[in-house]
Design an enzyme around this catalytic site. Structure first.
Site, short mmCIF file in Angstrom:
data_model
loop_
_atom_site.label_atom_id
_atom_site.label_comp_id
_atom_site.label_asym_id
_atom_site.label_seq_id
_atom_site.Cartn_x
_atom_site.Cartn_y
_atom_site.Cartn_z
N SER A 1 0.81 -1.22 0.00
CA SER A 1 0.00 0.00 0.00
C SER A 1 0.84 1.26 0.00
O SER A 1 0.35 2.35 -0.29
CB SER A 1 -0.94 0.00 1.21
OG SER A 1 -1.92 -1.02 1.09
N THR B 1 -4.26 -7.49 -11.18
CA THR B 1 -5.57 -7.99 -11.58
C THR B 1 -5.68 -8.02 -13.10
O THR B 1 -5.40 -7.03 -13.77
CB THR B 1 -6.68 -7.10 -11.01
OG1 THR B 1 -6.57 -7.07 -9.58
CG2 THR B 1 -8.07 -7.64 -11.38
N GLU C 1 -6.43 -1.30 -3.95
CA GLU C 1 -6.57 0.15 -4.14
C GLU C 1 -6.34 0.91 -2.83
O GLU C 1 -6.85 2.00 -2.63
CB GLU C 1 -7.94 0.51 -4.71
CG GLU C 1 -8.23 -0.11 -6.06
CD GLU C 1 -7.19 0.25 -7.10
OE1 GLU C 1 -7.05 1.44 -7.41
OE2 GLU C 1 -6.52 -0.66 -7.61
#
Length: 401
Positions: A141, A167, A378
């Site tokens: 992150s 992804t 995210e």
């Protein structure tokens, strides 16, 4: 308050709900059990989903630019591509989150292109399906800690490094790679590059086995002396130390409300199914004070309230983007709230439905597994809270770590 969705998106929402109900739900368990198999049923939907962004040339999930509308503009409020993407994905993820992430030309990398690309790049990549490669073995992150390098060599950049948890990294037409031009300059030197599939030096080394969203492939990719055309660097190639991440971080302002909308859709699916399964034992009439109803009924009311707040925060972040209002704080608020709420709701629904919730007879157990990633990717819950604190206290990343 009774806040309704904009009427002009009614057809889009209905279409997405139809896809979720008639296409996604029937094959949801199939691709949960057959991890890494490509859902061929989605190919026929690609053209339909291209229209989900209200005709915006950027395309893709979350691929809407921050509107250039200025304060004082008297053209009224706008409900554009950000709002349509959020509303559409909410419905699709009511059907299946992994399948929604697997739709061709709807990759999260498309959001990065939309956020920072120039007009020429927008046009050149508008029909591409782009994955997004940020996370590294030593940089999760904390995007500022990226170690993948990009060295200028004539009309090309040479990329070296490794990305994980990408992804749709194997299936996509291209990968938007975050890399640093100069490690000594810190986060200001981080830029994003579009690396097209088949480029020498880019290799998919493995596909991850995951807790949830198994219909979506998640890849590890290495870059070894990978030559990328200089025109594939998104946005401005100049390093501006004062601006920091600059346009690159605008990507998150786009994608965080998108992930929040996924969580809103998934949580709604679990909540609705739980109420159906419990309807004979729990009669909700909304007239009795919450302290005077059964424990199960009270839990349902609390979950509904939390879900509604997550939904409204998500719509607010998307609306602000459509109307030219900086939404970095609101994007993180919506993502933090929706991700945590979705995870809490799906787990509670499994608990309330007991053996049915825990078995594969129902999709509740799958939804509980799928929900966890929505609180992680995210930007994790902890990172979102840190960003929110910085915005509220007007602190820089150096001042508040």
């Amino acid at each position: 308050m009774n806040l309704e969705n904009p009427k002009k998106f009614k057809a889009l929402v209905n279409q997405a709900q139809q896809v979720a109900n008639e296409v996604f739900r029937p094959i949801s368990r199939k691709y949960d059990l057959a991890e890494h198999d490509y859902p061929k049923e989605l190919d026929m939907l690609a053209a339909i989903m291209d229209g989900m962004n209200d005709g915006d040339i950027n395309g893709g999930a979350g691929a809407a630019r921050l509107s250039k509308k200025k304060s004082g503009d008297d053209n009224g409020v706008r409900n554009g591509a950000n709002m349509s993407t959020v509303l559409g994905l909410t419905e699709l993820c009511w059907g299946d989150t992994g399948l929604a992430l697997s739709l061709p030309r709807q990759g999260l990398g498309n959001a990065a292109i939309a956020a920072v690309a120039n007009d020429e790049q927008l046009k050149r990549f508008q029909n591409s399906w782009a994955a997004m490669a940020i996370t590294e073995p030593g940089a999760g992150s904390d995007s500022a800690n990226i170690r993948t390098t990009a060295q200028k060599d004539g009309d090309h950049y040479i990329l070296n490094g490794e990305k994980i948890f990408v992804t749709c990294g194997e299936r996509a037409d291209a990968v938007v790679v975050w890399a640093t031009l100069d490690k000594s300059l810190g986060k200001a030197a981080i830029k994003s590059f579009v690396v097209e599939k088949g480029t020498p030096g880019m290799d998919v080394t493995r596909l991850e086995h995951k807790l949830g969203i198994k219909a979506s492939d998640t890849a590890a990719i290495t870059f070894t002396d990978c030559r990328v055309p200089a025109e594939n660097l998104l946005g401005n190639p100049e390093v501006d130390v004062k601006k920091g991440f600059g346009g690159v971080m605008e990507t998150f302002d786009n994608t965080r409300p998108v992930v929040a909308s996924m969580a809103v859709g998934l949580a709604r699916a679990a909540l609705e199914r739980t109420k159906e399964l419990l309807k004979e034992a729990v009669a909700q009439d909304y007239t009795t004070p919450i302290n005077n109803v059964s424990h199960v009924e009270a839990e349902l009311y609390r979950m509904e309230a939390n879900w509604e707040s997550a939904r409204l925060l998500t719509l607010k972040a998307a609306w602000m983007a459509d109307n030219g209002q900086p939404n970095s704080l609101e994007a993180s608020v919506s993502k933090a709230k929706a991700g945590r709420t979705c995870n809490a709701i799906t787990m509670k629904c499994v608990e309330l439905c007991s053996s049915l919730g825990y078995s594969e007879k129902e999709l509740l157990e799958k939804w509980a597994r799928d929900s966890k990633i929505l609180d992680i990717f995210e930007g994790t819950q902890q990172i979102q809270q840190l960003i929110i604190a910085r915005r509220l206290l007007n602190k820089s990343s150096a001042e508040l770590k």
